[in-house]
Structures are given as structure tokens and as C-alpha cells.
Scaffold this motif. Structure first.
Motif, PDB file in Angstrom:
ATOM      1  N   CYS A  13       0.833  -1.369  -0.183  1.00 35.58           N
ATOM      2  CA  CYS A  13       0.085  -0.093  -0.045  1.00 35.58           C
ATOM      3  C   CYS A  13       0.763   1.135   0.060  1.00 35.58           C
ATOM      4  O   CYS A  13       0.731   2.360  -0.380  1.00 35.58           O
ATOM      5  N   VAL A  14       1.904   1.026   0.451  1.00 36.68           N
ATOM      6  CA  VAL A  14       2.814   2.543   0.537  1.00 36.68           C
ATOM      7  C   VAL A  14       3.402   2.668  -0.597  1.00 36.68           C
ATOM      8  O   VAL A  14       3.495   4.037  -1.063  1.00 36.68           O
ATOM      9  N   LEU A  15       4.000   1.497  -1.336  1.00 40.90           N
ATOM     10  CA  LEU A  15       4.631   2.037  -2.745  1.00 40.90           C
ATOM     11  C   LEU A  15       3.291   2.261  -3.592  1.00 40.90           C
ATOM     12  O   LEU A  15       3.659   3.020  -4.499  1.00 40.90           O
ATOM     13  N   ALA A  16       2.157   1.757  -3.691  1.00 41.83           N
ATOM     14  CA  ALA A  16       1.140   2.140  -4.338  1.00 41.83           C
ATOM     15  C   ALA A  16       0.723   3.463  -4.069  1.00 41.83           C
ATOM     16  O   ALA A  16       0.429   4.321  -5.115  1.00 41.83           O
ATOM     17  N   GLU A  17       0.592   3.858  -3.031  1.00 43.52           N
ATOM     18  CA  GLU A  17       0.439   5.331  -2.495  1.00 43.52           C
ATOM     19  C   GLU A  17       1.335   6.342  -3.221  1.00 43.52           C
ATOM     20  O   GLU A  17       1.103   7.590  -3.644  1.00 43.52           O
ATOM     21  N   ALA A  18       2.639   5.769  -3.042  1.00 46.95           N
ATOM     22  CA  ALA A  18       3.899   6.825  -3.380  1.00 46.95           C
ATOM     23  C   ALA A  18       3.948   6.903  -4.885  1.00 46.95           C
ATOM     24  O   ALA A  18       4.249   8.002  -5.329  1.00 46.95           O
ATOM     25  N   THR A  19       3.721   5.754  -5.569  1.00 48.24           N
ATOM     26  CA  THR A  19       3.759   5.921  -6.845  1.00 48.24           C
ATOM     27  C   THR A  19       2.527   6.742  -7.647  1.00 48.24           C
ATOM     28  O   THR A  19       2.825   7.294  -8.486  1.00 48.24           O
ATOM     29  N   ALA A  20       1.358   6.444  -6.875  1.00 48.63           N
ATOM     30  CA  ALA A  20       0.369   7.348  -7.766  1.00 48.63           C
ATOM     31  C   ALA A  20       0.348   8.749  -7.221  1.00 48.63           C
ATOM     32  O   ALA A  20      -0.117   9.419  -8.101  1.00 48.63           O
ATOM     33  N   LEU A  21       0.586   9.088  -6.010  1.00 45.43           N
ATOM     34  CA  LEU A  21       0.473  10.554  -5.860  1.00 45.43           C
ATOM     35  C   LEU A  21       1.757  11.407  -5.443  1.00 45.43           C
ATOM     36  O   LEU A  21       1.668  12.469  -5.203  1.00 45.43           O
ATOM     37  N   GLY A  22       2.784  10.391  -5.636  1.00 41.14           N
ATOM     38  CA  GLY A  22       4.142  11.360  -5.442  1.00 41.14           C
ATOM     39  C   GLY A  22       4.545  12.337  -6.208  1.00 41.14           C
ATOM     40  O   GLY A  22       4.864  13.413  -5.666  1.00 41.14           O
TER      41      GLY A  22
ATOM     42  N   ALA B 169       4.122  13.621 -13.814  1.00 40.23           N
ATOM     43  CA  ALA B 169       3.805  12.593 -14.451  1.00 40.23           C
ATOM     44  C   ALA B 169       5.192  11.309 -13.959  1.00 40.23           C
ATOM     45  O   ALA B 169       4.320  10.270 -13.891  1.00 40.23           O
ATOM     46  N   ALA B 170       6.281  11.839 -13.669  1.00 34.34           N
ATOM     47  CA  ALA B 170       7.322  10.775 -13.584  1.00 34.34           C
ATOM     48  C   ALA B 170       7.777  10.565 -12.050  1.00 34.34           C
ATOM     49  O   ALA B 170       8.495   9.745 -11.599  1.00 34.34           O
ATOM     50  N   GLY B 171       7.294  11.930 -11.254  1.00 35.74           N
ATOM     51  CA  GLY B 171       7.919  11.665  -9.981  1.00 35.74           C
ATOM     52  C   GLY B 171       7.533  10.535  -8.882  1.00 35.74           C
ATOM     53  O   GLY B 171       8.435  10.182  -8.352  1.00 35.74           O
ATOM     54  N   GLY B 172       6.397  10.191  -9.380  1.00 39.02           N
ATOM     55  CA  GLY B 172       6.077   8.950  -8.295  1.00 39.02           C
ATOM     56  C   GLY B 172       6.801   7.788  -8.729  1.00 39.02           C
ATOM     57  O   GLY B 172       7.174   6.944  -7.640  1.00 39.02           O
ATOM     58  N   GLY B 173       6.998   7.618  -9.945  1.00 36.60           N
ATOM     59  CA  GLY B 173       7.854   6.390 -10.164  1.00 36.60           C
ATOM     60  C   GLY B 173       9.335   6.328  -9.665  1.00 36.60           C
ATOM     61  O   GLY B 173       9.884   5.311  -9.054  1.00 36.60           O
ATOM     62  N   VAL B 174       9.957   7.527  -9.616  1.00 42.04           N
ATOM     63  CA  VAL B 174      11.064   7.871  -8.903  1.00 42.04           C
ATOM     64  C   VAL B 174      11.106   7.460  -7.166  1.00 42.04           C
ATOM     65  O   VAL B 174      11.806   6.648  -6.906  1.00 42.04           O
ATOM     66  N   ILE B 175       9.933   8.021  -6.663  1.00 44.69           N
ATOM     67  CA  ILE B 175       9.780   7.778  -5.435  1.00 44.69           C
ATOM     68  C   ILE B 175       9.580   6.275  -4.986  1.00 44.69           C
ATOM     69  O   ILE B 175      10.243   5.475  -3.924  1.00 44.69           O
ATOM     70  N   ARG B 176       8.566   5.611  -5.909  1.00 43.60           N
ATOM     71  CA  ARG B 176       8.768   3.953  -5.843  1.00 43.60           C
ATOM     72  C   ARG B 176       9.916   3.391  -6.014  1.00 43.60           C
ATOM     73  O   ARG B 176      10.226   2.438  -5.230  1.00 43.60           O
ATOM     74  N   ASP B 177      10.864   3.642  -6.865  1.00 44.13           N
ATOM     75  CA  ASP B 177      11.984   3.016  -7.294  1.00 44.13           C
ATOM     76  C   ASP B 177      12.811   3.168  -5.886  1.00 44.13           C
ATOM     77  O   ASP B 177      13.650   2.025  -5.578  1.00 44.13           O
TER      78      ASP B 177
END
Length: 224
Positions: free
Chosen positions: A46-55, A139-147
Motif C-alpha cells: 500500500c505504501v508503494l502504491a500510494e507513493a507511485t500514484a500520488l508522489g 507524471a514521472a515523480g511517483g515512479g522515482v519515489i517508488r524505485d
């Protein structure tokens, strides 16, 4: 006609919110799948889902001073990634099997968020270049936080991955140019999103990658 007025009303509110929630859900799925691959528990998923979607949107709002950030004030924005996380927790084999569909929807979300991020940054008084940067960040910031949370090198910085930030940058730049020309309309904004979407899909199909350093050690090495 005032440009700020145009940008703040470019999409009807209900349409904008629906598209946002779809994009948020798909981005959250990718974050949840990353968590599953890293063998995380339900909390981590859930944390990675939130971070990717909203980060990306959270970072953008912090940069432009749009407080409190939309992720915590707009209806459905925070709960939607939790739903996606639960879906991944129970159905991740099925979600993995439709990875291609998720990637298509992810590309559509990329196109949408780079456009709306640029528009929102301009509405808050930023110039063309900072607005483009905020569009790409959205658009891309959430993916960076996820990684980073998953202790992976950010995928948009890896040479061996198809271009991701570049389509967002191009879509954001198109929007900034349209704003500067006073020609931003719902149709043109939608076309800018389609441009980013099409670039991302072509990159996936043909393996487009950004060039590396010129004459780098005489060309390719064994690290490939």
C-alpha cells in the motif's frame, strides 16, 4: 482572454477528476506490483502504491505552493491507491498477466498528468520552463519515489529502459508553447496528452532509449 482563466478551466471538473482517479489507480498498480516483486507485506504494498500514484502530484504541489496538497483534499485521491494495493495483494498473478494493458494505461496516465501538471504550475504563476519541469515531475515523480523506496535505481535514469521522462517532457513543452501562444483549448490540451502517450507507446514497441555519453569508452561494454 486571461491565460490563467483558460488554464484553470481547461477540463470540466468531473471529467478531470475521473481521469485523475483512473491514472492514479493504474500508477498505484505498478507500485503495488513492484512491492510484490520485492516480497513486501500488505503495508509495503500500500505504501508503494500510494507513493507511485500520488508522489509526483505531491511534489508538484509542494514546489508551487498549492497547500494543502490535492492528494489529501480531493475526494478519492488518497483512498484509490489503497484500493489498488488491496487488488494487487489478492490478485497480483492476474494483474501481472495483464501487464501490457497496465503499461498502455500507464502511458495514458503519463500523458494526462504531464499536461495537467504543466497547466496547474502555470496557473500558480510559474514561467514556461518551470511549468514544463513541474509537468514532467507530476507524471514521472511517483515512479522515482517508488524505485527509491524499493531500493532500485530510478527507472527513468537507466539507459536500458525505454524512454519515460522524455515523452512527459515533450507533452509538457507542447502545453507550455500553447499557453504562450494563447491557444490552449481542451482539444489542444488533449492532443498534447496524446503526443506524450504516443511517444511512450512507440518507445515500448521499438525499444527507444535516450543516447548515452558521446564516444563513451569506445562504445558498449560488458555491463550491457
Amino acid at each position: 482572454m486571461q491565460t490563467d482563466q483558460v488554464t484553470s478551466e481547461i477540463f470540466p471538473h468531473n471529467v478531470q477528476q475521473t481521469l485523475d482517479l483512473i491514472g492514479i489507480f493504474v500508477f498505484a498498480l505498478s507500485g503495488g506490483l513492484m512491492a510484490v516483486r520485492k516480497n513486501m507485506d500488505i503495508f509495503g504494498i500500500c505504501v508503494l502504491a500510494e507513493a507511485t500514484a500520488l508522489g509526483g502530484g505531491v511534489l508538484r504541489d509542494l514546489v508551487i505552493g498549492a497547500l494543502p496538497v490535492a492528494a489529501f483534499t480531493s475526494f478519492g485521491y488518497f483512498p484509490t491507491p489503497l484500493v489498488a494495493g488491496v487488488v494487487v495483494f489478492f490478485l497480483h498473478p492476474e494483474v501481472e498477466r495483464i501487464t501490457r494493458t497496465v503499461m498502455v494505461l500507464d502511458a495514458a496516465g503519463l500523458g494526462l498528468f504531464c499536461v495537467t501538471g504543466t497547466i496547474k504550475a502555470h496557473t500558480y504563476g510559474l514561467g514556461a520552463v518551470p511549468s514544463v519541469a513541474c509537468g514532467m515531475l507530476t507524471a514521472a515523480g511517483g515512479g522515482v519515489i517508488r524505485d527509491l523506496l524499493a531500493m532500485e535505481p530510478p527507472s527513468l535514469l537507466r539507459w536500458d529502459r525505454e524512454i519515460y521522462a522524455v515523452p512527459a517532457l515533450v507533452g509538457s513543452a507542447v502545453v507550455a508553447i500553447l499557453i504562450g501562444m494563447g491557444r490552449l483549448t481542451p482539444l489542444y490540451a488533449s492532443l498534447a496528452a496524446v503526443v506524450a502517450f504516443a511517444m511512450r507507446m512507440l518507445a515500448l514497441k521499438y525499444g527507444w532509449r535516450a543516447p548515452r555519453a558521446w564516444h563513451r569508452n569506445g562504445s558498449r561494454t560488458s555491463e550491457e
